[in-house]
Design a protein around this motif. Structure first.
Motif, short mmCIF file in Angstrom:
data_model
loop_
_atom_site.label_atom_id
_atom_site.label_comp_id
_atom_site.label_asym_id
_atom_site.label_seq_id
_atom_site.Cartn_x
_atom_site.Cartn_y
_atom_site.Cartn_z
N ARG A 1 8.89 -29.30 19.98
CA ARG A 1 9.32 -31.07 21.19
C ARG A 1 7.71 -31.20 22.01
O ARG A 1 7.10 -31.62 22.00
CB ARG A 1 9.95 -30.41 21.60
CG ARG A 1 11.93 -30.61 21.63
CD ARG A 1 12.67 -29.99 22.45
NE ARG A 1 14.16 -30.81 22.23
CZ ARG A 1 14.68 -29.56 21.17
NH1 ARG A 1 14.41 -28.36 21.51
NH2 ARG A 1 16.00 -30.34 21.23
N THR A 2 7.30 -29.94 22.75
CA THR A 2 6.01 -29.55 23.10
C THR A 2 4.81 -30.59 22.22
O THR A 2 4.15 -31.83 22.81
CB THR A 2 4.89 -27.99 23.17
OG1 THR A 2 6.59 -27.62 24.19
CG2 THR A 2 4.68 -28.63 24.31
N ALA A 3 4.80 -30.43 21.00
CA ALA A 3 3.47 -30.54 20.60
C ALA A 3 4.16 -32.69 20.58
O ALA A 3 2.47 -32.94 20.42
CB ALA A 3 4.06 -30.44 19.19
N ALA A 4 5.04 -32.68 19.67
CA ALA A 4 5.44 -34.14 19.85
C ALA A 4 5.27 -34.53 20.68
O ALA A 4 4.82 -35.69 21.08
CB ALA A 4 7.08 -34.32 19.60
N ALA A 5 6.01 -34.51 22.82
CA ALA A 5 5.43 -34.80 23.44
C ALA A 5 3.76 -35.04 23.62
O ALA A 5 3.74 -36.24 23.90
CB ALA A 5 6.10 -34.43 24.50
N ALA A 6 3.38 -33.80 23.62
CA ALA A 6 1.73 -34.41 23.17
C ALA A 6 0.97 -35.11 22.92
O ALA A 6 0.21 -36.33 23.04
CB ALA A 6 1.03 -33.19 23.43
N ILE A 7 1.79 -35.62 21.82
CA ILE A 7 0.56 -36.28 20.93
C ILE A 7 1.84 -37.64 21.12
O ILE A 7 0.54 -38.67 21.14
CB ILE A 7 0.81 -36.12 18.96
CG1 ILE A 7 0.81 -34.16 18.42
CG2 ILE A 7 1.56 -37.13 18.50
CD1 ILE A 7 1.44 -34.33 17.70
N ALA A 8 3.05 -37.78 21.42
CA ALA A 8 3.30 -39.26 22.15
C ALA A 8 2.69 -39.53 23.27
O ALA A 8 1.92 -40.80 23.06
CB ALA A 8 3.98 -38.95 22.26
N ALA A 9 2.04 -39.02 23.83
CA ALA A 9 1.50 -39.03 25.63
C ALA A 9 -0.25 -40.14 24.22
O ALA A 9 -0.53 -40.71 25.47
CB ALA A 9 0.96 -37.81 26.42
N THR A 10 -0.48 -38.78 23.84
CA THR A 10 -2.06 -39.19 23.77
C THR A 10 -1.59 -40.76 22.92
O THR A 10 -2.84 -41.79 23.03
CB THR A 10 -2.81 -37.95 22.88
OG1 THR A 10 -2.85 -37.20 23.06
CG2 THR A 10 -4.27 -38.41 22.10
N ARG A 11 -1.04 -40.94 21.77
CA ARG A 11 -0.92 -42.17 21.31
C ARG A 11 -0.72 -43.02 22.52
O ARG A 11 -1.13 -44.39 21.53
CB ARG A 11 0.25 -42.13 20.28
CG ARG A 11 -0.23 -41.40 19.02
CD ARG A 11 1.41 -41.27 17.98
NE ARG A 11 0.94 -40.24 17.26
CZ ARG A 11 2.50 -39.94 16.11
NH1 ARG A 11 3.65 -40.25 16.42
NH2 ARG A 11 1.58 -39.37 14.36
N LYS A 12 0.31 -42.83 23.24
CA LYS A 12 0.67 -44.05 24.24
C LYS A 12 -0.85 -44.90 24.83
O LYS A 12 -1.01 -46.01 25.46
CB LYS A 12 1.43 -43.94 25.27
CG LYS A 12 1.57 -44.83 25.93
CD LYS A 12 3.31 -44.33 26.83
CE LYS A 12 3.50 -45.15 28.30
NZ LYS A 12 4.24 -44.82 28.98
#
Length: 256
Positions: free
Chosen positions: A70-81
């Motif tokens: 979950r933590t990795a997915a949230a960090a990757i989503a923030a970078t993508r945004k």
């Protein structure tokens, strides 16, 4: 946690769509030990199931592994945004490379993830029951769905069946249909009109899937097709602005 686990988790999460990630987290939340994950092979693509089981070997506590994912997915989503990220999508023979996402799964993820608006553009559409549930769910959420599909008349015989025939009448009644009228198309030296050959899905001005695949079961599941999935950044918004301006200029028109 193993020292190598954070890098492996990031590499595992990056190519996954939201639907696959949700399946994984549900399985981890239900599992009491890593041994309880063996049935995950029935839920995921072979490469994803194998990679998850390897992660579970390195971190055998499902709750800890779920938190890390979950933590990795949230960090990757923030970078993508903020910056955007592009990845290769594919249908056809499986090379076993984890970083290449399924084209069909990527399309369903875009539809399932849309919250406000969705464009689907295709030359042909045929036998797409695997997309209907996702589209109906989007309609229920209040997503504004617009189809730009080729017709037999506007294709001047290049298409044998209207693309809209792939969708049931009740679904078509809940979306806005657009066409590229024949009179708005340039013609070549032989007098043949241009074709609507673009194939893309565009959600919320922030996610775009651009590929060679029509909206057909053959293209999404069996043909050798390739494309690019763009998440975040400026390009999806530019594509959205471009097609909106084509509509505003009357080059693409609503269909009765």
């Amino acid at each position: 946690m193993s020292d190598s686990l954070p890098e492996r988790i990031a590499a595992f999460v990056r190519p996954l769509g939201s639907a696959a990630m949700e399946k994984i987290l549900v399985c981890l939340d239900r599992a009491s030990t890593s041994d309880a994950l063996n049935t995950i092979e029935d839920e995921l693509a072979p490469w994803a199931a194998a990679a998850l089981l390897e992660l579970a070997r390195l971190e055998p506590r499902p709750a800890v592994l779920a938190l890390a994912l979950r933590t990795a997915a949230a960090a990757i989503a923030a970078t993508r945004k903020s910056l955007g990220e592009a990845g290769l999508v594919w249908s056809g023979p499986d090379s076993g490379i984890a970083a290449i996402r399924s084209l069909e799964q990527s399309l369903r993820d875009i539809i399932l993830g849309a919250q406000r608006e969705l464009w689907l553009v295709s030359f042909a559409a045929f036998r797409v029951p695997h997309l209907l549930a996702a589209l109906r769910a989007a309609i229920t959420r209040g997503v504004k769905i617009r189809f730009l599909l080729e017709t037999t008349d506007d294709s001047a015989g290049a298409l044998s069946v209207d693309a809209r025939a792939a969708f049931p009448a009740d679904l078509l009644a809940s979306v806005q249909l657009y066409t590229w009228p024949l009179e708005n198309r340039q013609r070549n030296s032989a007098g043949r009109p241009a074709k609507l050959h673009a194939k893309f899905a565009l959600a919320d001005r922030c996610t775009a899937l651009i590929s060679s695949a029509n909206l057909t079961a053959d293209a999404l599941e069996r043909n050798m097709e390739a494309g690019i999935l763009i998440c975040g950044g400026p390009l999806p918004a530019r594509l959205s602005e471009h097609i909106d301006r084509l509509v505003a200029r009357g080059l693409i028109t609503p269909s009765a």
